[in-house]
Design an enzyme around this catalytic site. Structure first.
Site, PDB file in Angstrom:
ATOM      1  N   ASP A   1      -1.819   9.003   8.336  1.00  0.00           N
ATOM      2  CA  ASP A   1      -1.079   7.990   7.591  1.00  0.00           C
ATOM      3  C   ASP A   1       0.294   8.510   7.193  1.00  0.00           C
ATOM      4  O   ASP A   1       1.213   7.735   6.965  1.00  0.00           O
ATOM      5  CB  ASP A   1      -1.882   7.563   6.363  1.00  0.00           C
ATOM      6  CG  ASP A   1      -3.136   6.836   6.798  1.00  0.00           C
ATOM      7  OD1 ASP A   1      -3.083   5.616   6.973  1.00  0.00           O
ATOM      8  OD2 ASP A   1      -4.158   7.515   7.047  1.00  0.00           O
TER       9      ASP A   1
ATOM     10  N   ARG B   1       0.872  -1.185   0.000  1.00  0.00           N
ATOM     11  CA  ARG B   1       0.000   0.000   0.000  1.00  0.00           C
ATOM     12  C   ARG B   1       0.905   1.231   0.000  1.00  0.00           C
ATOM     13  O   ARG B   1       1.924   1.234   0.685  1.00  0.00           O
ATOM     14  CB  ARG B   1      -0.938   0.023   1.227  1.00  0.00           C
ATOM     15  CG  ARG B   1      -2.013  -1.057   1.173  1.00  0.00           C
ATOM     16  CD  ARG B   1      -3.011  -0.922   2.311  1.00  0.00           C
ATOM     17  NE  ARG B   1      -3.918   0.190   2.106  1.00  0.00           N
ATOM     18  CZ  ARG B   1      -4.713   0.676   3.076  1.00  0.00           C
ATOM     19  NH1 ARG B   1      -4.669   0.160   4.292  1.00  0.00           N
ATOM     20  NH2 ARG B   1      -5.538   1.664   2.825  1.00  0.00           N
TER      21      ARG B   1
HETATM   22  O1  MRU Z   1      -7.228   2.555   4.812  1.00  0.00           O
HETATM   23  P1  MRU Z   1      -6.935   2.287   6.256  1.00  0.00           P
HETATM   24  O2  MRU Z   1      -8.075   1.710   7.000  1.00  0.00           O
HETATM   25  O3  MRU Z   1      -5.635   1.565   6.472  1.00  0.00           O
HETATM   26  O4  MRU Z   1      -6.744   3.769   6.791  1.00  0.00           O
HETATM   27  C1  MRU Z   1      -6.007   4.083   7.877  1.00  0.00           C
HETATM   28  C2  MRU Z   1      -6.857   4.759   8.854  1.00  0.00           C
HETATM   29  O5  MRU Z   1      -7.593   4.121   9.547  1.00  0.00           O
HETATM   30  C3  MRU Z   1      -6.821   6.200   9.038  1.00  0.00           C
HETATM   31  O6  MRU Z   1      -6.488   6.935   7.948  1.00  0.00           O
HETATM   32  C4  MRU Z   1      -6.077   6.488  10.303  1.00  0.00           C
HETATM   33  O7  MRU Z   1      -6.436   7.705  10.801  1.00  0.00           O
HETATM   34  C5  MRU Z   1      -4.587   6.436  10.169  1.00  0.00           C
HETATM   35  S1  MRU Z   1      -3.933   5.031  10.897  1.00  0.00           S
HETATM   36  C6  MRU Z   1      -3.565   5.552  12.515  1.00  0.00           C
END
Ligand code: MRU
Length: 358
Positions: free
Chosen positions: A248, A103
Site C-alpha cells: 500500500d 482512506r
Molecule cells: O484494505 P484493502 O483491501 O484495500 O488492502 C489492500 C490490499 O489488498 C493489500 O494490502 C494489498 O497487498 C495492497 S494493494 C495492491
C-alpha cells in the site's frame, strides 16, 4: 497457434463509461464477492467516497484510479450546482479533499488526486472536465502497463518455485491489469509452468479467502486457502517455497506497509530461508515517507465482529483492528516493479515517482 504473451485479466473491477459530461464510473462491488457480482454505477463523488470507505473499491492502485475518476464527477457536480467561479471551485476543492482523505494508508489515492489537481491548474469549464478525464485514463494505462512488466519480472524471480504463498488480495481486483503480486502467477500459469498458490485467508476482512481465491479461480490457477496462522508450519514442512505480496506504500528506506499480517509472513520466510517478494508499481513508492513509522495506519472498527463472529458476538467485545502493518526493508528479498527487480538496500531514485503521471 501462438499464445498471446500475456493472459487477459480475469476480472475488471472498474471502468469509466462515456465522456466527462455524460459519463459514469462502474465498479464491481467487492464487498459482495464472491457470492454476488454486482456492478455499481456512480455519478456522484460522495457515493464514491462511501464506496472507498466501505471497501467496495479497494487496493492501492485501484484507489488511485477511483480518486482520479472521482475528480471528474466532482468537477461536473461543482459546475452543475452553479454559482460564481469561487463557489464552483470551493465545492470542487471540498469534494477533492474528501476523495483524497477517504482512506489514509495507501499513498496511491492522495497522490493521484494531487497529481490530477496539479495537471489541471488554471483550467476551467469543459477544458478542466476533459483534462481530468484524460489524467484518469492516462493513469489507468500506466498502471495496466506496470502490471504487465511486474508479471514478467516476477515470473523470472519465481523461477523454479511452484508453491507460492500470498497474503490479502493484490491481483486483478486492485488494478486495471493483471494485478501486482498475482500478476507473475497468472503469467506462469498462462505459460504452462506449474504453479500453486497458498492463499492466506487474511483476517479480519478475508480478502484472501473471498477475493484472491475468487480471481485465481476465474483464471484457472490452482489455489488453496489457509488460515493466516498456518503459513509458518507449512513453510517448515517444505510446502511453501516463496511468498509474494503487494504493498500500500513503500517508504524511502524500503519499509513496506501492507495488509496486517504481512509482517508475520516476512518473519516466517526469514526464519525458513525463503524469499519474500514485494510486487508494486512506481505509484506505490513514496519518497516523502521516510520510514514505516511515519505512515498513518488505518484502524477498522467492528470488522472482526462483522466478518468473524456474526451471530455470536459477546456484548462487551473489545477489539483493536489495525488494517495494515509495517515490514522492515531488511526482510524483503526484492521488490518487483515495472523497472525490474530492485534491491531494498539500494532503491534507485527513479522508482520514487514525483507525480502519478510522470
Ligand atoms: O484494505 P484493502 O483491501 O484495500 O488492502 C489492500 C490490499 O489488498 C493489500 O494490502 C494489498 O497487498 C495492497 S494493494 C495492491
Amino acid at each position: 497457434v501462438a499464445r498471446p504473451p500475456l493472459p487477459e485479466p480475469p476480472v475488471t473491477p472498474l471502468a469509466w463509461r462515456g465522456g466527462w459530461r455524460d459519463g459514469a464510473l462502474e465498479l464491481l462491488d467487492q464487498t459482495l464477492l464472491p457470492a454476488e457480482e454486482r456492478t455499481l454505477v456512480r455519478r456522484a463523488s460522495a457515493d464514491l467516497v462511501g464506496d472507498v470507505q466501505r471497501l467496495a473499491v479497494r487496493g492501492a492502485p485501484l484507489l488511485g484510479l477511483a480518486g482520479a475518476y472521482g475528480l471528474v464527477l466532482a468537477w461536473r457536480e461543482a459546475l452543475d450546482a452553479g454559482g460564481g467561479a469561487d463557489r464552483v471551485h470551493a465545492r470542487f476543492d471540498a469534494s477533492a479533499s474528501a476523495l483524497a482523505r477517504a482512506r489514509p494508508t495507501a499513498i496511491n489515492l492522495s497522490r493521484a488526486v494531487e497529481a490530477s489537481l496539479r495537471a489541471v491548474r488554471g483550467l476551467g469549464g469543459d477544458a478542466r472536465g476533459e483534462a481530468l478525464l484524460a489524467c484518469a485514463r492516462e493513469l489507468e494505462l500506466r498502471e495496466r502497463e506496470a502490471c504487465a512488466a511486474i508479471a514478467r519480472h516476477g515470473a523470472e524471480a519465481l523461477t523454479g518455485r511452484t508453491q507460492v504463498l500470498t497474503h490479502c488480495n493484490a491481483g486483478a481486483l486492485v488494478t486495471p491489469g493483471l494485478g501486482t503480486a498475482l500478476a507473475p502467477l497468472y503469467l506462469l500459469h498462462h505459460r504452462g509452468t506449474p504453479v500453486h498458490v497458498w492463499v492466506d485467508e487474511t483476517r479480519p476482512l478475508l480478502q484472501g479467502l473471498r477475493l484472491t481465491a475468487y480471481e485465481l479461480g476465474r483464471a484457472g490457477v490452482p489455489w488453496t486457502v489457509i488460515s493466516d496462522g498456518a503459513a509458518p508450519g507449512l513453510m517448515r514442512a517444505g510446502a511453501i517455497e516463496a511468498a509474494i505480496v503487494g504493498a500500500d506504500r513503500i517508504c524511502r528506506n524500503g519499509d513496506v506497509v501492507n495488509k496486517v499480517g504481512t509482517y508475520a509472513v516476512a518473519l516466517a520466510c526469514h526464519a525458513h530461508g525463503l524469499p519474500f517478494f514485494v510486487a508494486a508499481p512506481r505509484s506505490t513508492f513514496d519518497a516523502a515517507t521516510a520510514t514505516g513509522a511515519d505512515v498513518e495506519i488505518e484502524e477498522r472498527r467492528g470488522d472482526v465482529a462483522r466478518y468473524l463472529l456474526t451471530g455470536s458476538t459477546p456484548g462487551d467485545l473489545r477489539t483493536r483492528e489495525p488494517a495494515f502493518d509495517v515490514t522492515p526493508a531488511r526482510l524483503v528479498t526484492a521488490f518487483l516493479t515495472e523497472q525490474g527487480r530492485l534491491d531494498p538496500a539500494a532503491l534507485p531514485a527513479s522508482i520514487f515517482a514525483t507525480d502519478a503521471f510522470a
